[in-house]
Design an enzyme around this catalytic site. Structure first.
Site, PDB file in Angstrom:
ATOM      1  CB  CYS A  98      -0.941   0.078   1.201  1.00 25.11           C
ATOM      2  SG  CYS A  98      -2.089  -1.254   1.338  1.00 25.11           S
TER       3      CYS A  98
ATOM      4  NE  ARG B  40       4.754   1.707  -0.001  1.00 26.05           N
ATOM      5  CZ  ARG B  40       5.400   1.691   1.154  1.00 26.05           C
ATOM      6  NH1 ARG B  40       6.642   2.093   1.215  1.00 26.05           N
ATOM      7  NH2 ARG B  40       4.809   1.272   2.252  1.00 26.05           N
TER       8      ARG B  40
ATOM      9  CD1 TRP C  58      -1.419  -6.610   0.090  1.00 28.52           C
ATOM     10  CD2 TRP C  58       0.004  -6.342  -1.595  1.00 28.52           C
ATOM     11  NE1 TRP C  58      -0.739  -7.782  -0.075  1.00 28.52           N
ATOM     12  CE2 TRP C  58       0.137  -7.648  -1.107  1.00 28.52           C
ATOM     13  CE3 TRP C  58       0.805  -5.932  -2.668  1.00 28.52           C
ATOM     14  CZ2 TRP C  58       1.041  -8.554  -1.648  1.00 28.52           C
ATOM     15  CZ3 TRP C  58       1.705  -6.831  -3.175  1.00 28.52           C
ATOM     16  CH2 TRP C  58       1.807  -8.130  -2.674  1.00 28.52           C
TER      17      TRP C  58
ATOM     18  CG  ASN D 103      -0.523   2.071   3.803  1.00 22.65           C
ATOM     19  OD1 ASN D 103      -1.403   2.123   2.965  1.00 22.65           O
ATOM     20  ND2 ASN D 103       0.694   2.530   3.603  1.00 22.65           N
ATOM     21  N   GLY D 104      -2.439  -1.059   6.470  1.00 25.10           N
ATOM     22  CA  GLY D 104      -2.455  -1.890   7.673  1.00 25.10           C
ATOM     23  C   GLY D 104      -3.757  -2.658   7.773  1.00 25.10           C
TER      24      GLY D 104
ATOM     25  CD  GLU E 246      19.875 -12.236  -3.780  1.00 19.16           C
ATOM     26  OE1 GLU E 246      19.120 -12.651  -2.892  1.00 19.16           O
ATOM     27  OE2 GLU E 246      19.644 -11.200  -4.441  1.00 19.16           O
TER      28      GLU E 246
ATOM     29  CE  LYS F  85      17.699  -9.746  -6.527  1.00 16.86           C
ATOM     30  NZ  LYS F  85      17.390 -10.135  -5.156  1.00 16.86           N
TER      31      LYS F  85
ATOM     32  CD  GLU G 284      12.597 -11.037  -6.255  1.00 19.72           C
ATOM     33  OE1 GLU G 284      11.747 -10.484  -5.565  1.00 19.72           O
ATOM     34  OE2 GLU G 284      13.812 -10.996  -5.996  1.00 19.72           O
TER      35      GLU G 284
ATOM     36  CG  HIS H  48      21.462 -35.671   1.429  1.00 18.61           C
ATOM     37  ND1 HIS H  48      21.773 -36.850   2.069  1.00 18.61           N
ATOM     38  CD2 HIS H  48      22.609 -34.956   1.386  1.00 18.61           C
ATOM     39  CE1 HIS H  48      23.049 -36.828   2.421  1.00 18.61           C
ATOM     40  NE2 HIS H  48      23.579 -35.693   2.011  1.00 18.61           N
TER      41      HIS H  48
ATOM     42  CE  LYS I 280      13.124  -2.053  -2.952  1.00 19.87           C
ATOM     43  NZ  LYS I 280      14.089  -3.082  -3.412  1.00 19.87           N
TER      44      LYS I 280
HETATM   45  C1  F6R Z   1      14.311 -10.219  -3.125  1.00 22.43           C
HETATM   46  C2  F6R Z   1      13.967  -9.091  -2.257  1.00 22.43           C
HETATM   47  C3  F6R Z   1      13.356  -9.386  -0.937  1.00 22.43           C
HETATM   48  C4  F6R Z   1      13.897  -8.415   0.142  1.00 22.43           C
HETATM   49  C5  F6R Z   1      13.154  -8.654   1.469  1.00 22.43           C
HETATM   50  C6  F6R Z   1      13.709  -7.815   2.590  1.00 22.43           C
HETATM   51  O1  F6R Z   1      14.904  -9.776  -4.319  1.00 22.43           O
HETATM   52  O2  F6R Z   1      14.136  -7.957  -2.622  1.00 22.43           O
HETATM   53  O3  F6R Z   1      13.541 -10.706  -0.576  1.00 22.43           O
HETATM   54  O4  F6R Z   1      15.264  -8.628   0.285  1.00 22.43           O
HETATM   55  O5  F6R Z   1      11.796  -8.377   1.297  1.00 22.43           O
HETATM   56  O6  F6R Z   1      13.547  -6.446   2.365  1.00 22.43           O
HETATM   57  P1  F6R Z   1      14.354  -5.397   3.213  1.00 22.43           P
HETATM   58  O7  F6R Z   1      15.805  -5.545   2.854  1.00 22.43           O
HETATM   59  O8  F6R Z   1      13.803  -4.067   2.824  1.00 22.43           O
HETATM   60  O9  F6R Z   1      14.121  -5.722   4.659  1.00 22.43           O
END
Ligand code: F6R
Length: 604
Positions: free
Chosen positions: A2, A28, A88, A114-115, A482, A486, A489, A505, A599
């Site tokens: 949101c 976001r 959202w 928001n919330g 990691e 990526k 997502e 395993h 985000k």
């Molecule tokens: C993956 C990604 C998320 C963030 C996670 C933590 O590419 O961006 O997994 O790393 O949501 O976010 P922050 O760092 O803002 O706590």
């Protein structure tokens, strides 16, 4: 999640200005949007004389399910006072009616939120008995009606205060009244930041949305209620009503940093910014890093905690601390950290890693750790964020605004800080700087045209694949996790990152002819064993992609990454970022805004 944006000031195109603000918050994550304006009365002598008078007629609202896209608000009344929201969905489906802003029965009170109002059913029942009519399925709408109810006895600001205090849960709102030229913004949990301009003021859920207007900001703290007019801002505690000082902060971000420039997507821009971010860390953060090393030396038990990509950085930190500083650190995922709390004592140190500094699981973790008396260290990118304010010690990543949902430059920035911190702990800071410099040199080669072309051609080969394995050992294990996050997502290809030793395993059962297997093979102690993992995949028909300083006959495809000692994890991760980026864009997807993701994850 949101987004909120509000404006009050002399500009007559407030609706457009708010819509622009909402677009800056799109990253976001949201599924619907809306704008509400208090119509200026064009016949008002106050308005005509340049004074912003209280002559509003009513609140006009335009709201839609879906993305903003090419939508405009130029069909809305001219106004110099407006607010808006990107939603959202939580309570109620994704519909025009459920989008914010919401109105009370009279149409004079409006709210964006928001919330989650946890006691909304109980409040709704109470309001229904008092004959309020609800048009949406949302918890937010009850806030507008409750304000309406309190307005029978109290002035607007007090009605908002009383309403907010009746709502349980973690919430942030802006409430407006058509006859009052103020936004009442209240925060408990979800972030809100005030922006101060000349005869104009703003409220937003993220500072990056304010940069085109002002760099003078104040981040609201939990419990803050701000009454925001054109030229005045008053802060009180929402629970007690006690006044609090307005303390402005000047952001060190620039507007240019929050723009795409010549890049097609923010993610690509942010990938290319990484060298500069790491160089900046080696130049400006060394004193703070050495100070932090002393804090850790004195502590009994150090815990690193992060969510998503930041959790993989924390995991990498546990390898770096062991390898370089010969120290044991514990590591936990933010949402699991609550179950580790029994270990904490006032001598513990908790290092919380978070780009946004607003991730709910991280904030909850550190709040609980603080209650146990532990020292909190924040490694975050956002000056003034909640984590930044809560922490006893802090290091800013200095990556500038990170707009793409998938974290890139903040991830490698955090890794650079942890490499330097591990070296500082072992009393070898200068060597640490040399190692981190090697990483930036390796990244330079990676970003050369030929290297990019190779990565892009690989992406073309993998486009139609449904599953990808990513394997590594040691520091390449978090690099694998990691890279997998990526890929999944932003390209929506299922990817699984794992410690190579785990293959036999279980996961090996799924390998068949053509299954892509990305293997990280840096020039370190993991090389031989991980090569064996790649061979196991190959023997079952797997298509082996080696990310390594040198080619090997087992590789079906080689992506060269030059060695940067312990910091090789950084260019390795950048290779994974680039591959994911090309997978997404070749599929015609927007890598900046992956579906279903936000985000800042400000809810649990
Ligand atoms: C993956 C990604 C998320 C963030 C996670 C933590 O590419 O961006 O997994 O790393 O949501 O976010 P922050 O760092 O803002 O706590």
């Amino acid at each position: 999640m949101c987004g909120i944006f509000g404006y009050v000031g002399p500009k007559q195109n407030a609706a457009e200005l708010v819509l622009e603000g909402l677009k800056k918050l799109e990253y976001r994550g949201y599924d619907s949007w809306g704008v509400g304006v208090v119509e200026d009365d064009p016949t008002s002598s106050l308005v005509n004389s340049g004074l912003r008078g209280v002559t509003a007629k009513g609140i006009a609202v335009k709201k839609r399910a879906g993305k903003i896209g090419d939508a405009t608000v130029n069909d809305m009344p001219k106004s110099s006072f407006a607010f808006g929201h990107t939603r959202w969905a939580t309570h109620g489906g994704v519909t025009d009616i459920n989008a914010h802003p919401h109105l009370d029965c009279t149409g004079t009170v409006s709210v964006v939120h928001n919330g989650i109002v946890e006691n909304f059913e109980e409040l709704k029942e109470e309001l229904a008995k008092a004959h309020h009519r609800f048009v949406s399925e949302t918890d937010t709408e009850i806030i507008a009606h409750l304000i309406e109810e309190y307005l029978k006895k109290y002035p607007f600001e007090e009605a908002v205060r009383k309403t907010f205090n009746r709502c349980t849960g973690l919430n942030a709102i802006i409430a407006i009244h058509s006859a009052k030229r103020v936004m009442v913004a209240v925060r408990n949990g979800s972030p809100l930041v005030l922006g101060f301009g000349k005869n104009e003021n703003f409220v937003a859920s993220d500072a990056s949305a304010l940069l085109s207007h002002t760099r003078e900001v104040q981040f609201l703290e939990d419990g803050d209620m701000a009454v925001v007019g054109d030229t005045h801002v008053e802060l009180t505690n929402v629970a007690t009503g006690k006044k609090r000082e307005v303390k402005k902060l000047t952001l060190n971000w620039t507007m240019k940093q929050a723009e795409k420039g010549a890049y097609p997507f923010f993610m690509l821009k942010e990938i290319y910014e990484q060298q500069a971010v790491i160089k900046g860390i080696s130049h400006t953060s060394i004193k703070q890093i050495e100070h932090l090393a002393n804090v850790i030396k004195k502590s009994y038990g150090t815990y690193m905690v992060g969510c998503g990509s930041a959790s993989y950085v924390s995991l990498a930190g546990s390898y770096l601390f062991s390898k370089i500083a010969k120290r044991h650190v514990n590591y936990a995922i933010g949402s699991e950290f609550g179950y580790h709390l029994d270990f904490l004592t006032p001598k513990s140190t908790v290092i919380a890693l978070s780009q946004s500094g607003e991730t709910m699981d991280i904030l909850e973790s550190v709040k609980k750790a603080k209650e146990k008396g532990a020292t909190i260290v924040a490694i975050t990118n956002v000056l003034g964020s909640t984590l930044y304010r809560i922490a006893d010690e802090k290091i800013l990543i200095g990556a500038g605004p990170e707009i793409a949902v998938a974290s890139t430059k903040a991830v490698t920035g955090k890794l650079a800080i942890l490499v330097l911190l591990s070296y500082a702990l072992s009393g070898k800071t200068k060597e640490g700087i040399r190692v981190v410099t090697l990483a930036t040199e390796s990244m330079s080669k990676l970003l050369e045209k030929d290297s990019i072309r190779r990565i892009e051609s690989l992406a073309k080969k993998l486009l139609k694949k449904e599953h990808v394995y990513v394997i590594g050992r040691g520091l390449s294990y978090p690099a694998s996790l990691e890279t997998a996050i990526k890929i999944k997502e932003i390209s929506y290809i299922h990817a699984e990152g794992m410690a190579a030793g785990e293959l036999k395993h279980g996961p090996l059962a799924l390998v068949e002819k053509g299954t892509p297997c990305i293997a990280f093979l840096p020039d370190d102690e993991t090389y031989g064993a991980n090569l064996a993992g790649a061979m196991e995949m190959k023997a079952r028909g797997g298509y082996v992609i080696g990310i390594s300083h040198k080619n090997h006959e087992v590789f079906d495809y080689h992506l060269p990454v030059s060695d940067a000692r312990e910091a090789t994890i950084i260019p390795n991760i950048v290779t994974g970022q680039l591959l994911s980026y090309y997978l997404a864009t070749l599929k015609g997807l927007d890598p900046d805004k992956p579906r279903n993701l936000a985000k800042s994850v400000t809810v649990k």
